[in-house]
Design a protein around this motif. Sequence first.
Motif, short mmCIF file in Angstrom:
data_model
loop_
_atom_site.label_atom_id
_atom_site.label_comp_id
_atom_site.label_asym_id
_atom_site.label_seq_id
_atom_site.Cartn_x
_atom_site.Cartn_y
_atom_site.Cartn_z
N ALA A 258 0.83 -1.21 0.00
CA ALA A 258 0.00 0.00 0.00
C ALA A 258 0.86 1.25 0.00
CB ALA A 258 -0.92 0.00 1.21
N THR A 259 2.04 1.18 0.58
CA THR A 259 2.97 2.31 0.57
C THR A 259 4.27 1.86 -0.06
OG1 THR A 259 3.79 1.74 2.78
CG2 THR A 259 1.96 3.31 2.65
N GLY A 260 4.88 2.70 -0.78
CA GLY A 260 6.12 2.33 -1.45
C GLY A 260 5.83 1.47 -2.67
N SER A 261 6.81 0.70 -3.08
CA SER A 261 6.66 -0.15 -4.26
C SER A 261 6.89 -1.60 -3.89
CB SER A 261 7.68 0.28 -5.34
OG SER A 261 9.00 0.14 -4.83
N GLY A 262 6.63 -2.49 -4.83
CA GLY A 262 6.87 -3.93 -4.62
C GLY A 262 5.59 -4.68 -4.33
N THR A 263 5.69 -5.98 -4.42
CA THR A 263 4.56 -6.87 -4.16
C THR A 263 4.94 -7.86 -3.09
OG1 THR A 263 5.28 -8.37 -5.92
CG2 THR A 263 3.68 -6.67 -6.52
N ASP A 264 3.92 -8.35 -2.42
CA ASP A 264 4.12 -9.38 -1.41
C ASP A 264 4.25 -10.73 -2.12
OD1 ASP A 264 3.76 -9.74 1.72
OD2 ASP A 264 2.74 -11.42 0.75
N PRO A 265 5.14 -11.61 -1.72
CA PRO A 265 5.31 -12.89 -2.43
C PRO A 265 4.19 -13.89 -2.15
CG PRO A 265 6.77 -12.81 -0.55
CD PRO A 265 6.15 -11.45 -0.65
N TYR A 266 3.25 -13.53 -1.28
CA TYR A 266 2.19 -14.48 -0.91
C TYR A 266 0.86 -14.03 -1.50
CZ TYR A 266 5.87 -15.57 2.41
OH TYR A 266 7.08 -15.88 2.96
N THR A 267 -0.06 -14.97 -1.65
CA THR A 267 -1.37 -14.67 -2.21
C THR A 267 -2.17 -13.79 -1.27
OG1 THR A 267 -2.29 -16.70 -1.29
CG2 THR A 267 -1.43 -16.81 -3.54
N TRP A 268 -3.11 -13.09 -1.84
CA TRP A 268 -3.92 -12.14 -1.08
C TRP A 268 -4.80 -12.85 -0.06
CZ3 TRP A 268 -4.51 -6.85 -0.87
CH2 TRP A 268 -5.67 -6.38 -0.26
N GLU A 269 -5.42 -13.97 -0.47
CA GLU A 269 -6.43 -14.60 0.37
C GLU A 269 -5.84 -15.36 1.55
OE1 GLU A 269 -6.02 -15.25 -2.80
OE2 GLU A 269 -7.77 -14.60 -3.95
N LEU A 270 -4.77 -16.14 1.31
CA LEU A 270 -4.35 -17.13 2.30
C LEU A 270 -2.92 -16.97 2.78
CD1 LEU A 270 -5.95 -20.26 0.58
CD2 LEU A 270 -6.87 -18.95 2.51
N ASP A 271 -2.22 -15.92 2.40
CA ASP A 271 -0.81 -15.81 2.77
C ASP A 271 -0.06 -17.10 2.43
OD1 ASP A 271 -0.48 -13.26 3.57
OD2 ASP A 271 -0.51 -13.64 5.73
#
Length: 297
Positions: A258-271
Amino acid sequence: KGYTKVDPQYRRYGRIESVNDFRTRRIKGLNGVTGIAHVGDSGEYAEMNRTERENAELMIDTYGGVYGVTRQAIINDDSGSLLKDNPMEMGYAAATFVTETIIAFIESNPTAPDGTATFHSSRSNTVTSALSEASLATAISTMENQLDLDGRRIVVKPRTLAVKNVLLELIANRIIRSQVTGHTTATTTASDVFDKGTNNPLVGILPGDAVVRDPYWSDANDWYMFADPNDVPGFAVGFLNGKEEPSVFLKNPEARAATGSGTDPYTWELDSVDFKVRMDFGVAAVDPRAVYRSVVA
């Protein structure tokens, strides 16, 4: 690597077909060409012809599954093997599934294109005899002495003898490879032809690599014999566009910071990190003249 680890033997049991789509594919059955006649000097050549058998039908379908590794499990995995080995394990599972499906289909005694079970007493290709010199000789003779629907002799040479375990493999190899029988005197039974003397009359009757040990057969005492599927196919195994190995996919992450750049390596629903394996294949009964089995009583 995971797929080849299983060392699937289905190429020994069925002819591999490359299928372009998911519609039913007909495999034409033809009897031999007949009509050779005397020509002599300045004679006319007779027109030859051939008849058809019932067509086999081969249809492939899609199989697969998904597997997710949770964020906490990955963080707790010091070795990193959960992510590193997962694609290989899914390939191994796919190979096991394909092999088990093909063998289960053969063992189910499917209906052949002519409407009768593949293994049937009317074909003389199913017995209950334990594997021995006598029963193997009978099986080979049965397969070699067959006629097509026109009463014309066909050539069906046994190529593969499939068994489940090491003990039956040793017995099979002893029968077809041993130079001697181990007996020096005749018995009082009908098997004198195999027991008399020291030479093994069946040595070399099948190719040296004919015996296949495959643990995916269900019964330790049963044995199956197949002609070369590239010559006379008892069964056909189809793969979409000829691709035998499964496809393994990794789901892209769907969470963006939400702040800065980049993506989380885990899925949105289940981590989680999610994998998917997919394969497209099918198996069909083609020609019962190319197979023989003994379901030992």
